[in-house]
Design a protein around this motif. Structure first.
Motif, PDB file in Angstrom:
ATOM      1  N   ALA A 217       0.813  -1.232   0.000  1.00 27.16           N
ATOM      2  CA  ALA A 217       0.000   0.000   0.000  1.00 27.16           C
ATOM      3  C   ALA A 217       0.839   1.271   0.000  1.00 27.16           C
ATOM      4  O   ALA A 217       0.351   2.327  -0.390  1.00 27.16           O
ATOM      5  CB  ALA A 217      -0.932  -0.007   1.209  1.00 27.16           C
ATOM      6  N   THR A 218       2.100   1.183   0.437  1.00 26.67           N
ATOM      7  CA  THR A 218       2.939   2.389   0.503  1.00 26.67           C
ATOM      8  C   THR A 218       3.861   2.513  -0.703  1.00 26.67           C
ATOM      9  O   THR A 218       4.652   3.444  -0.783  1.00 26.67           O
ATOM     10  CB  THR A 218       3.810   2.365   1.778  1.00 26.67           C
ATOM     11  N   GLY A 219       3.793   1.557  -1.613  1.00 26.04           N
ATOM     12  CA  GLY A 219       4.709   1.557  -2.764  1.00 26.04           C
ATOM     13  C   GLY A 219       4.172   2.416  -3.905  1.00 26.04           C
ATOM     14  O   GLY A 219       3.165   3.126  -3.760  1.00 26.04           O
TER      15      GLY A 219
ATOM     16  N   LEU B 170      -1.698  -2.500   4.034  1.00 27.21           N
ATOM     17  CA  LEU B 170      -0.587  -3.142   4.750  1.00 27.21           C
ATOM     18  C   LEU B 170       0.696  -2.326   4.655  1.00 27.21           C
ATOM     19  O   LEU B 170       1.061  -1.835   3.580  1.00 27.21           O
ATOM     20  CB  LEU B 170      -0.319  -4.523   4.130  1.00 27.21           C
ATOM     21  N   THR B 171       1.390  -2.210   5.800  1.00 28.13           N
ATOM     22  CA  THR B 171       2.748  -1.672   5.807  1.00 28.13           C
ATOM     23  C   THR B 171       3.514  -2.315   6.961  1.00 28.13           C
ATOM     24  O   THR B 171       2.924  -2.703   7.961  1.00 28.13           O
ATOM     25  CB  THR B 171       2.773  -0.138   5.961  1.00 28.13           C
ATOM     26  N   ARG B 172       4.841  -2.373   6.793  1.00 30.84           N
ATOM     27  CA  ARG B 172       5.649  -2.860   7.917  1.00 30.84           C
ATOM     28  C   ARG B 172       5.842  -1.784   8.960  1.00 30.84           C
ATOM     29  O   ARG B 172       6.180  -2.078  10.102  1.00 30.84           O
ATOM     30  CB  ARG B 172       7.037  -3.318   7.405  1.00 30.84           C
ATOM     31  N   ASP B 173       5.640  -0.518   8.576  1.00 28.50           N
ATOM     32  CA  ASP B 173       5.967   0.581   9.490  1.00 28.50           C
ATOM     33  C   ASP B 173       4.922   1.707   9.401  1.00 28.50           C
ATOM     34  O   ASP B 173       5.136   2.697   8.687  1.00 28.50           O
ATOM     35  CB  ASP B 173       7.358   1.110   9.130  1.00 28.50           C
TER      36      ASP B 173
ATOM     37  N   ALA C 137       2.309  -5.362   9.417  1.00 30.63           N
ATOM     38  CA  ALA C 137       2.834  -6.733   9.394  1.00 30.63           C
ATOM     39  C   ALA C 137       3.972  -6.789   8.379  1.00 30.63           C
ATOM     40  O   ALA C 137       4.036  -5.972   7.454  1.00 30.63           O
ATOM     41  CB  ALA C 137       1.752  -7.736   8.997  1.00 30.63           C
ATOM     42  N   ASP C 138       4.858  -7.756   8.596  1.00 25.44           N
ATOM     43  CA  ASP C 138       5.932  -8.047   7.645  1.00 25.44           C
ATOM     44  C   ASP C 138       5.608  -9.410   7.047  1.00 25.44           C
ATOM     45  O   ASP C 138       5.431 -10.392   7.798  1.00 25.44           O
ATOM     46  CB  ASP C 138       7.275  -8.081   8.406  1.00 25.44           C
ATOM     47  N   LEU C 139       5.493  -9.497   5.730  1.00 25.01           N
ATOM     48  CA  LEU C 139       5.096 -10.767   5.109  1.00 25.01           C
ATOM     49  C   LEU C 139       6.119 -11.879   5.348  1.00 25.01           C
ATOM     50  O   LEU C 139       5.801 -13.054   5.189  1.00 25.01           O
ATOM     51  CB  LEU C 139       4.838 -10.574   3.607  1.00 25.01           C
TER      52      LEU C 139
ATOM     53  N   LEU D 265       0.305  -7.617  -4.253  1.00 30.69           N
ATOM     54  CA  LEU D 265       1.528  -7.007  -4.799  1.00 30.69           C
ATOM     55  C   LEU D 265       2.619  -7.195  -3.759  1.00 30.69           C
ATOM     56  O   LEU D 265       2.474  -6.757  -2.615  1.00 30.69           O
ATOM     57  CB  LEU D 265       1.320  -5.513  -5.063  1.00 30.69           C
ATOM     58  N   THR D 266       3.673  -7.878  -4.125  1.00 31.29           N
ATOM     59  CA  THR D 266       4.802  -8.030  -3.202  1.00 31.29           C
ATOM     60  C   THR D 266       6.102  -7.857  -3.968  1.00 31.29           C
ATOM     61  O   THR D 266       6.146  -7.984  -5.194  1.00 31.29           O
ATOM     62  CB  THR D 266       4.818  -9.415  -2.509  1.00 31.29           C
ATOM     63  N   GLN D 267       7.146  -7.577  -3.239  1.00 32.41           N
ATOM     64  CA  GLN D 267       8.486  -7.482  -3.811  1.00 32.41           C
ATOM     65  C   GLN D 267       8.942  -8.888  -4.163  1.00 32.41           C
ATOM     66  O   GLN D 267       9.068  -9.716  -3.280  1.00 32.41           O
ATOM     67  CB  GLN D 267       9.470  -6.931  -2.757  1.00 32.41           C
TER      68      GLN D 267
ATOM     69  N   ASP E 247       7.465   5.738 -12.974  1.00 30.48           N
ATOM     70  CA  ASP E 247       8.067   6.053 -11.674  1.00 30.48           C
ATOM     71  C   ASP E 247       9.482   5.486 -11.515  1.00 30.48           C
ATOM     72  O   ASP E 247      10.222   5.922 -10.627  1.00 30.48           O
ATOM     73  CB  ASP E 247       7.193   5.516 -10.526  1.00 30.48           C
ATOM     74  N   ASN E 248       9.872   4.510 -12.360  1.00 24.44           N
ATOM     75  CA  ASN E 248      11.256   4.015 -12.276  1.00 24.44           C
ATOM     76  C   ASN E 248      12.245   5.145 -12.523  1.00 24.44           C
ATOM     77  O   ASN E 248      13.399   5.073 -12.111  1.00 24.44           O
ATOM     78  CB  ASN E 248      11.513   2.917 -13.311  1.00 24.44           C
ATOM     79  N   ARG E 249      11.767   6.194 -13.232  1.00 27.43           N
ATOM     80  CA  ARG E 249      12.681   7.298 -13.559  1.00 27.43           C
ATOM     81  C   ARG E 249      13.010   8.151 -12.348  1.00 27.43           C
ATOM     82  O   ARG E 249      13.891   9.022 -12.426  1.00 27.43           O
ATOM     83  CB  ARG E 249      12.121   8.158 -14.698  1.00 27.43           C
TER      84      ARG E 249
HETATM   85  N1  LIG Z   1       8.924  -1.107 -11.418  1.00 22.58           N
HETATM   86  C1  LIG Z   1       8.524  -1.657 -12.553  1.00 22.58           C
HETATM   87  O1  LIG Z   1       8.822  -1.168 -13.651  1.00 22.58           O
HETATM   88  C2  LIG Z   1       7.655  -2.903 -12.512  1.00 22.58           C
HETATM   89  C3  LIG Z   1       7.118  -3.387 -13.710  1.00 22.58           C
HETATM   90  C4  LIG Z   1       6.289  -4.517 -13.668  1.00 22.58           C
HETATM   91  C5  LIG Z   1       6.040  -5.129 -12.448  1.00 22.58           C
HETATM   92  N2  LIG Z   1       6.592  -4.638 -11.296  1.00 22.58           N
HETATM   93  C6  LIG Z   1       6.298  -5.312 -10.012  1.00 22.58           C
HETATM   94  O2  LIG Z   1       5.700  -4.385  -9.128  1.00 22.58           O
HETATM   95  C7  LIG Z   1       5.951  -4.807  -7.806  1.00 22.58           C
HETATM   96  C8  LIG Z   1       6.488  -3.638  -6.993  1.00 22.58           C
HETATM   97  O3  LIG Z   1       5.476  -2.651  -6.916  1.00 22.58           O
HETATM   98  P1  LIG Z   1       5.807  -1.156  -6.452  1.00 22.58           P
HETATM   99  O4  LIG Z   1       6.901  -0.640  -7.343  1.00 22.58           O
HETATM  100  O5  LIG Z   1       4.523  -0.427  -6.366  1.00 22.58           O
HETATM  101  O6  LIG Z   1       6.421  -1.402  -5.016  1.00 22.58           O
HETATM  102  P2  LIG Z   1       7.557  -0.514  -4.303  1.00 22.58           P
HETATM  103  O7  LIG Z   1       7.356   0.934  -4.629  1.00 22.58           O
HETATM  104  O8  LIG Z   1       8.869  -1.164  -4.571  1.00 22.58           O
HETATM  105  O9  LIG Z   1       7.161  -0.724  -2.778  1.00 22.58           O
HETATM  106  C9  LIG Z   1       7.250  -1.994  -2.158  1.00 22.58           C
HETATM  107  C10 LIG Z   1       6.002  -2.218  -1.307  1.00 22.58           C
HETATM  108  O10 LIG Z   1       6.081  -3.533  -0.751  1.00 22.58           O
HETATM  109  C11 LIG Z   1       5.951  -3.465   0.654  1.00 22.58           C
HETATM  110  N3  LIG Z   1       6.813  -4.503   1.243  1.00 22.58           N
HETATM  111  C12 LIG Z   1       8.096  -4.774   0.927  1.00 22.58           C
HETATM  112  N4  LIG Z   1       8.549  -5.811   1.658  1.00 22.58           N
HETATM  113  C13 LIG Z   1       7.519  -6.187   2.460  1.00 22.58           C
HETATM  114  C14 LIG Z   1       7.364  -7.197   3.465  1.00 22.58           C
HETATM  115  N5  LIG Z   1       8.378  -8.037   3.799  1.00 22.58           N
HETATM  116  N6  LIG Z   1       6.167  -7.309   4.096  1.00 22.58           N
HETATM  117  C15 LIG Z   1       5.145  -6.455   3.777  1.00 22.58           C
HETATM  118  N7  LIG Z   1       5.223  -5.493   2.835  1.00 22.58           N
HETATM  119  C16 LIG Z   1       6.410  -5.353   2.186  1.00 22.58           C
HETATM  120  C17 LIG Z   1       6.390  -2.051   1.036  1.00 22.58           C
HETATM  121  O11 LIG Z   1       5.697  -1.671   2.214  1.00 22.58           O
HETATM  122  P3  LIG Z   1       6.397  -1.023   3.526  1.00 22.58           P
HETATM  123  O12 LIG Z   1       7.784  -0.618   3.180  1.00 22.58           O
HETATM  124  O13 LIG Z   1       5.483   0.130   3.869  1.00 22.58           O
HETATM  125  O14 LIG Z   1       6.318  -2.112   4.530  1.00 22.58           O
HETATM  126  C18 LIG Z   1       5.890  -1.237  -0.165  1.00 22.58           C
HETATM  127  O15 LIG Z   1       4.519  -0.897   0.000  1.00 22.58           O
HETATM  128  C19 LIG Z   1       6.954  -5.973  -7.885  1.00 22.58           C
HETATM  129  O16 LIG Z   1       6.247  -7.189  -7.783  1.00 22.58           O
HETATM  130  C20 LIG Z   1       7.528  -5.797  -9.275  1.00 22.58           C
HETATM  131  O17 LIG Z   1       8.044  -7.010  -9.798  1.00 22.58           O
HETATM  132  C21 LIG Z   1       7.380  -3.535 -11.300  1.00 22.58           C
END
Ligand SMILES: NC(=O)c1ccc[n+]([C@@H]2O[C@H](COP(=O)([O-])OP(=O)(O)OC[C@H]3O[C@@H](n4cnc5c(N)ncnc54)[C@H](OP(=O)(O)O)[C@@H]3O)[C@@H](O)[C@H]2O)c1
Length: 282
Positions: free
Chosen positions: A7-9, A29-32, A47-49, A67-69, A133-135
């Motif tokens: 939710a914070t990403g 959801l957020t860890r912090d 929570a932390d996944l 959505l997860t990392q 946003d990658n930029r």
């Molecule tokens: N960037 C791209 O160009 C691209 C393209 C296609 C697909 N994707 C996919 O998009 C996804 C990433 O999305 P995003 O860029 O919106 O994310 P992001 O900005 O990288 O943020 C990561 C999010 O995941 C949460 N998170 C990380 N580790 C966690 C854990 N252990 N437990 C709970 N929450 C956790 C973080 O929350 P807190 O820090 O608040 O806990 C944050 O909300 C990935 O699956 C990636 O493969 C990205």
């Protein structure tokens, strides 16, 4: 109740308000929570996944935005959501799965997609390409040196705006019309990196220097400047190599689903110009 992971990403920050504006009740959801700036209308859970009690976390949830990392947690999340009685899972994946890319991130998404499809609830798979946003990765060198360093051979890319991803996710999570659908999501045009820098220059009102560098120099920059661990740098270049031939492909899905053209990189650059300007005084 819609439960939003990530939710914070980048995507989650756009999705939570979009869902709330559509009248949905949202658990985020957020860890912090102390650090997270989540729309105050949402119910924030910590929570932390890596360690979470998934049945407790998913209790009372109807729909889940998955959505997860790295996607490794997602099979367990999908199964726990099914046991908790969730009716619909919307998974954020990547166009890499559509193109059959062999890099580890794409393979993990392919496995997680399969787990979401097999978990039991209805499902929708959203496969975006590279995000505008990658930029933001260019923030530091633009602020400090008024320059963008790009690895040689960087492909033209049909970058997608996260608000378009969030708008499609909102449709999928608030109606049943998209159950069983898999959507590739991109922007409306493929832009070379040099063109992206020119567009950002226009938005900033000054010319940013565009510098191509060999992969070895780009690797060193990531380690030295950004402190990336070696595996993360390897993962980045593995993904880059695997996606290079596909990043230019434009899918019409955003326009078809939203009934308007995708948001543009020029618009993204104008929205975010202030972030790139501070504290550069050139
Ligand atoms: N960037 C791209 O160009 C691209 C393209 C296609 C697909 N994707 C996919 O998009 C996804 C990433 O999305 P995003 O860029 O919106 O994310 P992001 O900005 O990288 O943020 C990561 C999010 O995941 C949460 N998170 C990380 N580790 C966690 C854990 N252990 N437990 C709970 N929450 C956790 C973080 O929350 P807190 O820090 O608040 O806990 C944050 O909300 C990935 O699956 C990636 O493969 C990205």
């Amino acid at each position: 109740m819609i439960f939003v992971l990530g939710a914070t990403g980048k995507v989650g920050r756009a999705l939570v308000p979009a869902l709330l504006d559509a009248g949905a009740a949202v658990r985020a959801l957020t860890r912090d929570p102390a650090k997270a700036r989540i729309d105050p209308r949402a119910d924030v859970v910590q929570a932390d996944l890596d360690t979470a009690d998934l049945p407790a976390l998913l209790d009372g949830v109807d729909r889940v935005f998955v959505l997860t990392q790295g996607a490794h947690h997602e099979p367990a999340v999908a199964q726990a959501a099914a046991r908790a009685g969730a009716t619909h899972l919307v998974k954020l994946s990547t166009t890499g799965v559509h193109f059959g890319q062999p890099d580890p991130i794409t393979l993990a998404h392919a496995e997680a997609e399969q787990a979401v499809r097999e978990a039991g609830p209805a499902w929708t798979i959203l496969r975006p390409g590279a995000f505008m946003d990658n930029r933001f990765a260019w923030l530091r060198t633009i602020r400090e040196e008024n320059a963008v360093y790009v690895p040689e051979g960087d492909p033209a890319s049909a970058l997608v705006h996260v608000r378009d991803i969030a708008a499609v996710a909102t449709l999928a999570l608030t109606t049943s019309a998209h159950e069983g659908a898999t959507y590739q999501l991109t922007g409306g045009e493929a832009l070379t990196t040099e063109r992206q820098v020119a567009i950002l220059s226009d938005a900033l009102g000054r010319e940013i220097e565009y510098v191509e560098e060999p992969e070895s120099a780009a690797r060193q920059r990531m380690t030295r400047m950004y402190g990336w661990p070696a595996e993360a740098v390897d993962g980045f270049f593995a993904l880059k190599r695997a996606s290079a031939d596909h990043e230019h492909v434009v899918f019409g899905t955003v326009e078809r689903l939203l009934g308007r053209p995708p948001l543009t990189f020029a618009g993204w650059a104008r929205e975010n110009a202030a972030a790139f300007t501070y504290p550069y005084r050139g």
